[in-house]
Write a protein that holds these residues in place. Structure first.
Motif, PDB file in Angstrom:
ATOM      1  N   GLU A 392       0.827  -1.211   0.000  1.00 11.28           N
ATOM      2  CA  GLU A 392       0.000   0.000   0.000  1.00 11.28           C
ATOM      3  C   GLU A 392       0.861   1.261   0.000  1.00 11.28           C
ATOM      4  OE1 GLU A 392      -3.308   0.136  -0.421  1.00 11.28           O
ATOM      5  OE2 GLU A 392      -3.151  -2.043  -0.665  1.00 11.28           O
ATOM      6  N   ILE A 393       1.970   1.227   0.723  1.00  7.11           N
ATOM      7  CA  ILE A 393       2.878   2.378   0.736  1.00  7.11           C
ATOM      8  C   ILE A 393       3.494   2.579  -0.653  1.00  7.11           C
ATOM      9  CG2 ILE A 393       5.027   3.315   1.690  1.00  7.11           C
ATOM     10  CD1 ILE A 393       2.765   3.422   3.674  1.00  7.11           C
ATOM     11  N   SER A 394       3.826   1.481  -1.326  1.00  8.71           N
ATOM     12  CA  SER A 394       4.407   1.601  -2.674  1.00  8.71           C
ATOM     13  C   SER A 394       3.411   2.239  -3.637  1.00  8.71           C
ATOM     14  CB  SER A 394       4.851   0.232  -3.191  1.00  8.71           C
ATOM     15  OG  SER A 394       3.732  -0.591  -3.479  1.00  8.71           O
ATOM     16  N   GLN A 395       2.117   1.921  -3.488  1.00 10.12           N
ATOM     17  CA  GLN A 395       1.088   2.545  -4.320  1.00 10.12           C
ATOM     18  C   GLN A 395       1.022   4.048  -4.058  1.00 10.12           C
ATOM     19  OE1 GLN A 395      -1.005   0.732  -6.642  1.00 10.12           O
ATOM     20  NE2 GLN A 395       0.641  -0.725  -6.208  1.00 10.12           N
ATOM     21  N   LEU A 396       1.130   4.419  -2.801  1.00 11.34           N
ATOM     22  CA  LEU A 396       1.105   5.838  -2.440  1.00 11.34           C
ATOM     23  C   LEU A 396       2.372   6.555  -2.911  1.00 11.34           C
ATOM     24  CD1 LEU A 396      -0.487   5.432   1.080  1.00 11.34           C
ATOM     25  CD2 LEU A 396      -1.335   7.023  -0.658  1.00 11.34           C
ATOM     26  N   ARG A 397       3.495   5.866  -2.911  1.00  9.72           N
ATOM     27  CA  ARG A 397       4.742   6.484  -3.398  1.00  9.72           C
ATOM     28  C   ARG A 397       4.649   6.770  -4.899  1.00  9.72           C
ATOM     29  NH1 ARG A 397       8.548   7.034   0.268  1.00  9.72           N
ATOM     30  NH2 ARG A 397       8.797   5.534   1.989  1.00  9.72           N
ATOM     31  N   GLN A 398       4.060   5.852  -5.620  1.00 11.12           N
ATOM     32  CA  GLN A 398       3.863   6.083  -7.055  1.00 11.12           C
ATOM     33  C   GLN A 398       2.970   7.300  -7.288  1.00 11.12           C
ATOM     34  OE1 GLN A 398       2.548   2.490  -9.066  1.00 11.12           O
ATOM     35  NE2 GLN A 398       4.014   1.236  -7.918  1.00 11.12           N
ATOM     36  N   LEU A 399       1.928   7.403  -6.465  1.00 11.21           N
ATOM     37  CA  LEU A 399       1.040   8.556  -6.569  1.00 11.21           C
ATOM     38  C   LEU A 399       1.781   9.842  -6.204  1.00 11.21           C
ATOM     39  CD1 LEU A 399      -1.794   9.712  -7.028  1.00 11.21           C
ATOM     40  CD2 LEU A 399      -2.320   9.168  -4.635  1.00 11.21           C
TER      41      LEU A 399
END
Length: 494
Positions: A392-399
Motif C-alpha cells: 500500500e505504501i508503494s502505491q502511495l509512493r507512485q502517486l
C-alpha cells in the motif's frame, strides 16, 4: 537487528530448604543446594558486564514456617534458619502489603546469604522478588482464599513493567524449585512476556526463551555426591507476538464476597473500581488493541498520538493490595477479587505500543514514517502484514511521484486536504465525480477491503503535502468510528 544482550532469569521457588547436591551444567560440576547458583555461574561473563537481571518468584504461603525434615548441613537450610526474623515479621503483619514486604526482604537476604556461604562474587545487576498469591493451604497452617488466575496476573504485571523499561533479548527460566502450579503457569506466560518486550523495543527482532529443569532428586545417603544435571527443556525464538481474540473484563469479584452480606460495603467499592476500569479498558485501550490486531497502521497512529494511557498497573500497586484481608484469628488471607490476566495483557500490549511510538503530538505522518515505523511493528504481529503495508505504501509512493510532476495537483494539495480517491483519479486523468455525487455514492467502510488495504482505502483517506512537499495522510472520519462501522473491533467477553 538484535544487538542488545540483556538477559532476564526467572526462577519460581517453593520452600527454600533444599538439600546439598552436586549440579552439572555445560560440563561443569558445582556443589550447591540450589540450581540457580550453577546456572548463574554458567553465564558469569554476562553478570560481570551487568547484563543479567533476576526475578525470584515465591508464594505468600512462605509465611508458614517449615517444620519438616531437612538436611541441616545444607547452606539453604542454614540461611532459612538464620533469617527467621523475617518470617516472624510476616506472621505478625496486620496488613497484606507488610506481609509481602517481609517475605520480599527474606528472599533477597536469603539469596545474599547463599552467596556468602558459597563465597561467590556475583554482582547481580538487579534482583527482583515477586511474592505471588498461593491458593489453598500448602503449608498446612495458613489458608489462602482466591483464584489461581491471580498468580498469572501478578507475574504478568511485574515482569511486563520490567520488560517495558529494558530490552531483554533472552528470557531464561529455571523450573527446578517451582512447586504445584508454579512451573506450568510460569511457562504458560513466557510467550506473553516476550510479546510485550518485543513490541516495546524497536531494536529487538526476536527474543530467545530457554527453559531449564534439573534431574529428579531421590533422597539417598550419598545424595551430595550424586550428579544432578540441569537440563535444557526447550529453546525457542519468538519473532511474532501473541494476541488474544477477546478482551475479558478486568476484574472478577470472588464468589465468597458476592454471597457474604457482611461484605456489602467492600463489594460495592470493588464494583465502583470495576466500572471505572471498564470505561478505560473498553474505551481507548480496546481501539488501540483492535487497530493492532487488524492491520490498521494509520488508525493506530491517530489513536495514540497526543493521548495519555491510563495506568491500570497502578490498580495492582495501590488498590489490589489494600483490599486483601488478613484474618489473624483463622490464619486466612482472603483476596476479594481477581484481576484477569488476559485483560491485563491487552493493557500491557497497548502500553508497549504507546511507549514505542511515544507520540506526544499529532503531526500527520508521511510515507517514510509509516513505512519505517509501522512495517516493523506489524511484522511483529504477523509477517504477512509487513508485505501488505509495504504494498500500500508503494502505491502511495507512485502517486506521490505523479503529484510532483503535475503542478495543478501539487498546488491543489499545498496546505489543503483532498480525498485519496479524488487525487488518484486526477493523477490518472480520469473524470472526477462532483462532491455531491461522491457523497451519495459513499458506503459504510467495508471490513474485507479495509483489511486488504491495511486501512488505507481510497474512500476513507485524505491526502495533503507538508512543508517538505511530502505526502501526508489522515482519515476523513474519526478512527474509532471507522473501526466501529467496519466492525473491526476485538470483541469483549466476561
Amino acid at each position: 537487528m538484535t544487538c542488545v544482550d540483556n538477559i532476564l532469569i526467572v526462577a519460581p521457588w517453593g520452600m527454600p530448604i533444599w538439600r546439598r547436591l552436586t549440579y552439572s551444567i555445560n560440563g561443569k560440576e558445582i556443589k550447591s543446594c540450589t540450581s540457580l547458583l550453577p546456572l548463574l555461574l554458567s553465564m558469569k561473563e554476562y553478570i560481570d558486564a551487568g547484563k543479567v537481571d533476576i526475578v525470584i518468584i515465591v508464594l505468600d504461603s512462605l509465611v508458614d514456617k517449615y517444620e519438616g525434615s531437612v538436611d541441616r548441613e545444607s547452606e539453604c537450610f542454614k540461611c532459612y534458619y538464620e533469617l527467621q526474623d523475617y518470617i516472624n515479621k510476616a506472621n505478625e503483619a496486620d496488613l497484606y502489603k507488610d506481609l509481602v514486604s517481609a517475605l520480599e526482604s527474606f528472599t533477597k537476604e536469603f539469596f545474599k546469604c547463599l552467596l556468602r556461604k558459597y563465597n561467590l562474587d556475583l554482582k547481580i545487576n538487579d534482583l527482583n522478588v515477586i511474592v505471588a498469591p498461593a491458593i489453598g493451604s500448602p503449608g498446612g497452617k495458613w489458608t489462602f482464599k482466591g483464584e489461581l488466575r491471580e498468580f498469572s496476573s501478578l507475574l504478568l504485571h511485574k515482569i511486563a513493567k520490567m520488560g517495558l523499561s529494558k530490552p531483554y533479548h533472552k528470557i531464561i527460566v529455571d523450573l527446578t524449585h517451582g512447586i504445584n502450579f508454579m512451573p506450568s503457569l510460569v511457562t504458560n506466560l513466557l510467550h506473553k512476556f516476550a510479546s510485550i518486550i518485543l513490541l516495546a523495543h524497536k531494536d529487538l527482532d526476536k527474543i530467545v526463551i530457554e527453559v531449564y529443569n534439573s534431574d529428579p532428586v531421590v533422597p539417598t545417603r550419598d545424595e551430595i555426591k550424586r550428579l544432578i544435571n540441569i537440563n535444557k527443556a526447550f529453546h525457542e525464538e519468538i519473532k511474532t507476538i501473541q494476541l488474544i481474540h477477546a478482551i475479558p473484563y478486568f476484574i472478577s469479584v470472588s464468589g465468597w464476597i458476592k454471597d457474604n452480606k457482611y461484605k456489602k460495603d467492600l463489594f460495592m467499592k470493588i464494583k465502583d473500581l470495576e466500572n471505572k476500569i471498564k470505561s478505560v479498558l473498553f474505551g481507548h485501550i480496546k481501539y488501540v488493541y483492535s487497530s493492532l490486531y487488524y492491520p490498521l497502521p494509520l488508525a493506530l497512529y491517530y489513536l495514540i498520538c497526543g493521548q495519555d494511557l491510563y495506568d491500570l498497573g497502578q490498580v495492582i500497586e495501590n488498590e489490589y493490595m489494600n483490599y486483601i484481608y488478613i484474618n489473624k484469628k483463622d490464619l486466612t488471607i482472603e483476596r476479594p477479587y481477581t484481576i484477569e490476566p488476559d485483560a491485563l495483557y491487552v493493557y500491557y500490549i497497548s502500553k508497549a505500543v504507546h511507549n514505542r511510538l511515544n507520540l506526544t503530538k499529532c503531526v500527520p505522518p508521511d510515507l517514510d514514517y509509516l513505512e519505517t515505523v509501522f512495517t516493523q511493528i506489524y511484522s511483529r504481529v504477523n509477517i504477512a502484514y509487513e508485505a501488505l503495508i509495504e504494498h500500500e505504501i508503494s502505491q502511495l509512493r507512485q502517486l506521490e511521484e505523479k503529484i510532483k510532476e503535475d503542478k495543478d495537483i501539487l498546488n491543489r494539495l499545498l496546505n489543503r486536504w483532498e480525498s485519496y480517491d479524488k487525487i488518484k483519479l486526477l493523477s490518472e486523468r480520469k473524470d472526477v465525480k462532483s462532491e455531491e455525487e461522491k457523497e451519495k455514492s459513499q458506503k459504510m467502510p467495508d471490513k474485507r477491503i479495509l483489511i486488504a488495504h491495511v486501512g488505507l482505502s481510497y474512500d476513507l483517506v485524505e491526502l495533503s503535502l507538508n512543508e517538505q512537499n511530502k505526502l501526508v495522510l489522515r482519515y476523513k472520519l474519526e478512527p474509532k468510528k471507522i473501526l466501529e462501522d467496519s466492525k473491526l473491533i476485538v470483541k469483549s467477553e466476561k
